[in-house]
Design a protein around this motif. Structure first.
Motif, mmCIF file in Angstrom:
data_model
loop_
_atom_site.group_PDB
_atom_site.id
_atom_site.type_symbol
_atom_site.label_atom_id
_atom_site.label_comp_id
_atom_site.label_asym_id
_atom_site.label_seq_id
_atom_site.Cartn_x
_atom_site.Cartn_y
_atom_site.Cartn_z
ATOM 1 N N ALA A 143 0.823 -1.207 0.000
ATOM 2 C CA ALA A 143 0.000 0.000 0.000
ATOM 3 C C ALA A 143 0.858 1.260 0.000
ATOM 4 N N ALA A 144 1.982 1.231 0.716
ATOM 5 C CA ALA A 144 2.865 2.400 0.769
ATOM 6 C C ALA A 144 3.524 2.646 -0.581
ATOM 7 N N ALA A 145 3.930 1.585 -1.254
ATOM 8 C CA ALA A 145 4.530 1.737 -2.587
ATOM 9 C C ALA A 145 3.499 2.275 -3.578
ATOM 10 N N ALA A 146 2.269 1.758 -3.489
ATOM 11 C CA ALA A 146 1.215 2.240 -4.380
ATOM 12 C C ALA A 146 0.927 3.710 -4.149
ATOM 13 N N LEU A 148 2.955 6.034 -3.368
ATOM 14 C CA LEU A 148 3.976 6.865 -4.012
ATOM 15 C C LEU A 148 3.742 7.000 -5.518
ATOM 16 N N CYS A 149 3.012 6.048 -6.081
ATOM 17 C CA CYS A 149 2.762 6.051 -7.529
ATOM 18 C C CYS A 149 1.445 6.725 -7.896
ATOM 19 N N ARG A 150 0.542 6.829 -6.946
ATOM 20 C CA ARG A 150 -0.841 7.224 -7.257
ATOM 21 C C ARG A 150 -0.891 8.597 -7.936
ATOM 22 N N GLY A 162 2.083 -6.885 -10.167
ATOM 23 C CA GLY A 162 0.704 -7.331 -10.008
ATOM 24 C C GLY A 162 0.124 -7.032 -8.642
ATOM 25 N N LEU A 163 0.981 -6.863 -7.647
ATOM 26 C CA LEU A 163 0.505 -6.525 -6.302
ATOM 27 C C LEU A 163 0.076 -5.061 -6.219
ATOM 28 N N LEU A 164 0.721 -4.196 -6.996
ATOM 29 C CA LEU A 164 0.412 -2.767 -6.946
ATOM 30 C C LEU A 164 -0.722 -2.365 -7.878
ATOM 31 N N HIS A 167 -4.270 -1.206 -6.970
ATOM 32 C CA HIS A 167 -4.365 0.062 -6.243
ATOM 33 C C HIS A 167 -4.143 1.262 -7.161
ATOM 34 N N LEU A 168 -3.830 1.016 -8.440
ATOM 35 C CA LEU A 168 -3.401 2.093 -9.335
ATOM 36 C C LEU A 168 -4.172 2.044 -10.650
#
Length: 367
Positions: A143-146, A148-150, A162-164, A167-168
């Motif tokens: 969730a924290a990595a996602a 940063l990308c949002r 595939g995990l991110l 969320h994006l």
């Protein structure tokens, strides 16, 4: 300039020969594998050299991915290029794994920010954002990595992509490779200053205070490369894999390997004859010490020695090595003698013994 590029940091063993002056790929090989890179990498490189009618002395640089990734995989690749460097006098370089994945992407015509996420398990990813955001690899919760990308419309690659993606909604999945391409590793090495690009491992995972109990397994001669890289982590003058292989081939010898979360954490090498066992060397990765792993290894070794017919275990330890002496005292070793000036420094060695009627407690899984 002729270069060798390697990747063993994740779930593959890959190698490439590259001519930077002509920007020409000479040869490339890659095999998917979770383990076994140590046995395959030397053969793979030799096959590439033979196919190109080259000798290792014809190469100008050697490069391997340096992490983040699996402990064993990172060490295998770096130890290999360091060995080639020592033998040839040519430089060895370490190339960050996530950067190699990012620079190997060729489907970013829209010039999107690039996110690389590698599955680190435990709901975490090794993550780096190129073009915006943090400029260094991080270990983050998914969730924290996602987060940063949002909102950036990133192009995302890596085994953790595939995990991110759920969320994006504005992210695009790259069609490029999710693992480092050894050709990219070689290209990046051609652009770097060897004096500033050392073949040092990059580990991101910090210690968890709730480490699971170590799993202790018997390790045969096939584990000699892993034992060698572990020994090199623990001691300034590490033993080579052929030395471990020779010791393990001797009658009455055994090596036990401790794994924590599937990763090698420590080892012990011993031998027994005539009803006596001797610990030849024992080591725990520096970042994992003081977590009961050494005690678990000593306890498991006691079980092995007893089943092999030994009644006592001996070990020699430097008088001034207080941490080791504390460990062995906790494992029921007692002083049995002293060797004056035993070590090259002139320091005395204590001879410690443990009678196998006593069995120090340790929480471990042993198979």
């Amino acid at each position: 300039m002729l270069l060798l590029g390697l990747d063993t940091s994740l779930q593959a063993c890959s190698a490439a020969l590259y001519d930077s002056a002509a920007d020409r790929l000479i040869g490339r090989a890659s095999e998917a594998m979770e383990t076994g890179q140590a046995e395959r990498v030397a053969v793979m490189v030799q096959e590439l050299l033979a196919g190109a009618s080259l000798d290792i002395r014809d190469l100008d640089r050697f490069a391997a991915t340096c992490g983040p990734g699996t402990f064993t995989g990172i060490r295998i690749g770096l130890a290999f290029v360091r060995g080639l460097s020592l033998a040839s006098g040519r430089p060895a370089l370490g190339i960050p794994t996530l950067e190699a994945i990012a620079r190997g992407m060729s489907d970013n015509s829209a010039n999107r920010p690039v996110a690389v996420a590698v599955d680190a398990r435990r709901g975490e990813v090794y993550f780096q954002l190129f073009g915006s955001g943090p400029d260094k690899p991080q270990l983050l919760a998914v969730a924290a990595a996602a987060a940063l990308c949002r909102g950036q419309g990133v192009l995302i690659a890596g085994t953790g992509a595939g995990l991110l993606l759920p969320h994006l909604p504005d992210a695009v999945r790259s069609h490029g490779p999710d693992l480092p391409d050894p050709v990219t590793v070689a290209r990046l090495a051609a652009q770097r200053d060897p004096a500033q690009t050392h073949p040092d491992p990059l580990y991101l995972r910090t210690l968890d205070a709730r480490l699971p109990p170590p799993e202790i397994i018997a390790a045969g001669a096939e584990a000699a490369p892993v034992l060698a890289v572990l020994h090199g982590e623990c001691f300034s003058q590490g033993w080579r894999d052929h030395e471990f292989a020779a010791l393990l081939a001797a009658p009455g010898s055994v090596a036990l390997l401790a794994r924590v979360g599937g990763e090698p954490a420590g080892f012990v090498l011993a031998r027994q004859a005539g009803g006596e066992a001797e610990i030849l060397t024992i080591g725990i990765r520096p970042g994992l010490r003081r977590n009961g792993i050494a005690r678990a290894l000593v306890a498991a070794l006691g079980e092995w020695a007893r089943s092999a017919g030994a009644a006592v275990i001996f070990i020699e330890v430097a008088v001034g090595n207080a941490p080791a002496r504390g460990l062995y005292a906790a494992c029921d070793f007692r002083e049995a003698g002293r060797r004056k000036g035993y070590y090259a420094s002139g320091e005395d060695a204590l001879i410690l013994r443990r009678d196998l009627q006593s069995s120090p407690g340790a929480s471990s899984t042993h198979r």
